[in-house]
Design an enzyme around this catalytic site. Structure first.
Site, PDB file in Angstrom:
ATOM      1  N   VAL A  72       0.904  -1.150   0.000  1.00 55.47           N
ATOM      2  CA  VAL A  72       0.000   0.000   0.000  1.00 55.47           C
ATOM      3  C   VAL A  72       0.943   1.200   0.000  1.00 55.47           C
ATOM      4  O   VAL A  72       1.797   1.332   0.891  1.00 55.47           O
ATOM      5  CB  VAL A  72      -0.927  -0.001   1.235  1.00 55.47           C
ATOM      6  CG1 VAL A  72      -1.647   1.335   1.372  1.00 55.47           C
ATOM      7  CG2 VAL A  72      -1.943  -1.143   1.131  1.00 55.47           C
ATOM      8  N   SER A  73       0.829   2.049  -1.021  1.00 47.91           N
ATOM      9  CA  SER A  73       1.809   3.126  -1.204  1.00 47.91           C
ATOM     10  C   SER A  73       1.796   4.105  -0.033  1.00 47.91           C
ATOM     11  O   SER A  73       0.793   4.219   0.688  1.00 47.91           O
ATOM     12  CB  SER A  73       1.504   3.897  -2.485  1.00 47.91           C
ATOM     13  OG  SER A  73       1.582   3.045  -3.593  1.00 47.91           O
ATOM     14  N   ALA A  74       2.900   4.834   0.117  1.00 44.98           N
ATOM     15  CA  ALA A  74       2.975   5.889   1.133  1.00 44.98           C
ATOM     16  C   ALA A  74       1.936   6.967   0.803  1.00 44.98           C
ATOM     17  O   ALA A  74       1.674   7.247  -0.363  1.00 44.98           O
ATOM     18  CB  ALA A  74       4.381   6.489   1.146  1.00 44.98           C
TER      19      ALA A  74
END
Ligand SMILES: C[S@@+](CC[C@H](N)C(=O)[O-])C[C@H]1O[C@@H](n2cnc3c(N)ncnc32)[C@H](O)[C@@H]1O
Length: 402
Positions: A72-74
């Site tokens: 899950v991207s930053a």
């Protein structure tokens, strides 16, 4: 549970405030979405403080070699891409690369009159995204298992396509499924660096034109669109990374010797500022430059300068290599000055050549978004774009400086 919910809401507000301060959230629509969606619902086993930091990726999945294939991207990446995309209520949006959270943010922005499709190649991620979206109350998002190289034709056309995985090219299916006047935001890899580029499509204009670009780091695309870059080792700890379509050849043993020779430093008198913009200029204003990378050990042992830590373009001529460095200089606008270090028999000349390029950038292009980036679908006439360009599988990417 109530206490935890309150804590999550407080942390979420702090995350949104931090993203606004960093200039990554610039619209009320994105701020409202990020305040509304419970990010922790998509990473229930991660500590809340970590979930709501702006710079942390969550729930990484690794392949057999320990490389990340999914995260899950930053949130700073998600905020930036959402702002670049310019999503509005009522739009139909395709997200490429799933995780759940970002699709929920898009669903918040498009509202009930819009629609969101998210696609992932990995069945585990599809399953996890579906579970998270249902848990957080966004069951209306269509989650599809497929190789996104071919898009998701059944829900097309899309007003926006937001790619959240590192892509080497823009496959025809994405453009076929984008509305005329639509926008695609894609972390596009060229010259061995990834930039999130927002491309606009205009009616009756064949090429896509970038309205914004910024550096971003993503897991690489798998499947039919996967890229295959090379890292040419000069020593076990220092290497040159080149694009998969590169024709560069290096004299590795001469360069290894050069790294052991005394370095020659020279200084430009220009500020060290916006290194990502300077880097784009160096990579796209003349001959092809490789990216110099080094391990932490090589940096700590000063085999190369510490500015190489995250990779930097290098000018290589035979057995000589030069790259940019910085030093404190209170007399410049940024408090730092850009310089060059060169190693090898022609260190003076190659260093001067790179210094001249740096001065040209500082004199003419020292601002954000100074480059004009276009993508020309189709490979029939790859010579057509003026200036620097690189031929991809399905089109030509051009970067012009004027
Ligand atoms: C950075 S993650 C996506 C993060 C997600 N958008 C979020 O914000 O939580 C990138 C995803 O792209 C997926 N992916 C890689 N290659 C793909 C392909 N060819 N088609 C579809 N998905 C792909 C990976 O499985 C991974 O889950």
């Amino acid at each position: 549970m109530t206490v935890q919910l309150d804590e999550a809401a407080t942390l979420r507000q702090a995350m949104v405030a931090a993203l606004r301060k960093e200039g990554l959230i610039t619209s009320e629509r994105v701020a409202a979405a990020m305040n509304a969606v419970p990010r922790h619902a998509f990473a229930p086993d991660e500590p809340l403080e970590k979930v709501y930091r702006t710079d942390t990726t969550l729930v990484p999945k690794l392949d057999a070699d320990g490389r990340q294939t999914s995260v899950v991207s930053a949130s700073h990446i998600q905020a930036a891409e959402l702002e670049q995309a310019g999503v509005w209520p009522g739009m139909s949006v395709l997200e490429i690369g799933s995780g759940g959270y970002n699709a929920a943010l898009i669903a918040e922005v498009v509202g009930e009159s819009g629609s969101v499709t998210t696609v992932d190649i990995d069945p585990d991620i599809v399953e996890r995204a579906r579970t998270g979206l249902a848990r957080a109350g966004y069951g209306q998002v269509n989650v599809v298992l497929a190789d996104a190289e071919h898009g998701v034709p059944e829900n097309a056309p899309y007003d926006r396509i937001i790619v959240t995985v590192g892509a080497w090219d823009i496959p025809p299916a994405w453009l076929d499924q984008l509305t005329p006047g639509g926008r695609i935001v894609v972390p596009l890899r060229f010259s061995a660096v990834t930039r999130m580029i927002a491309f606009d499509r205009y009616v009756d204009v064949p090429e896509l034109r970038a309205s914004s670009y910024r550096l971003g780091s993503f897991v690489p695309m798998q499947g039919d669109g996967a890229a295959h870059e090379s890292l040419i080792a000069i020593t076990p700890d220092v290497g040159l990374r080149v694009d998969q379509n590169s024709a560069l050849i290096f004299d590795v043993s001469a360069l290894r010797k050069a790294l052991n020779a005394s370095p020659v430093e020279s200084w430009s008198g220009t500020p060290f500022d916006m290194p990502d913009e300077l880097e784009l200029f160096l990579l796209t204003s003349g001959a092809e430059l490789p990216m110099l990378h080094a391990s932490h050990e090589a940096v700590d042992q000063e085999v190369v300068n510490r500015t190489v830590r995250n990779g930097t373009p290098a000018l290589v001529r035979g057995g000589t290599i030069a790259y940019r460095i910085k030093r404190e200089n209170p007399e410049t606008e940024s408090g730092y000055e850009t310089g060059v270090v060169a190693h090898g028999p022609e260190a003076e000349q190659v260093g001067s050549e790179l210094l001249a390029m740096i001065r040209t950038w500082a004199g003419s292009y020292y601002r954000r978004n100074a480059a004009t980036i276009t993508y020309h679908p189709g490979t029939a006439d790859p010579a057509s774009p003026a200036g620097w360009h690189t031929t991809k599988r399905h089109g030509v990417l051009a970067v012009a400086w004027s």
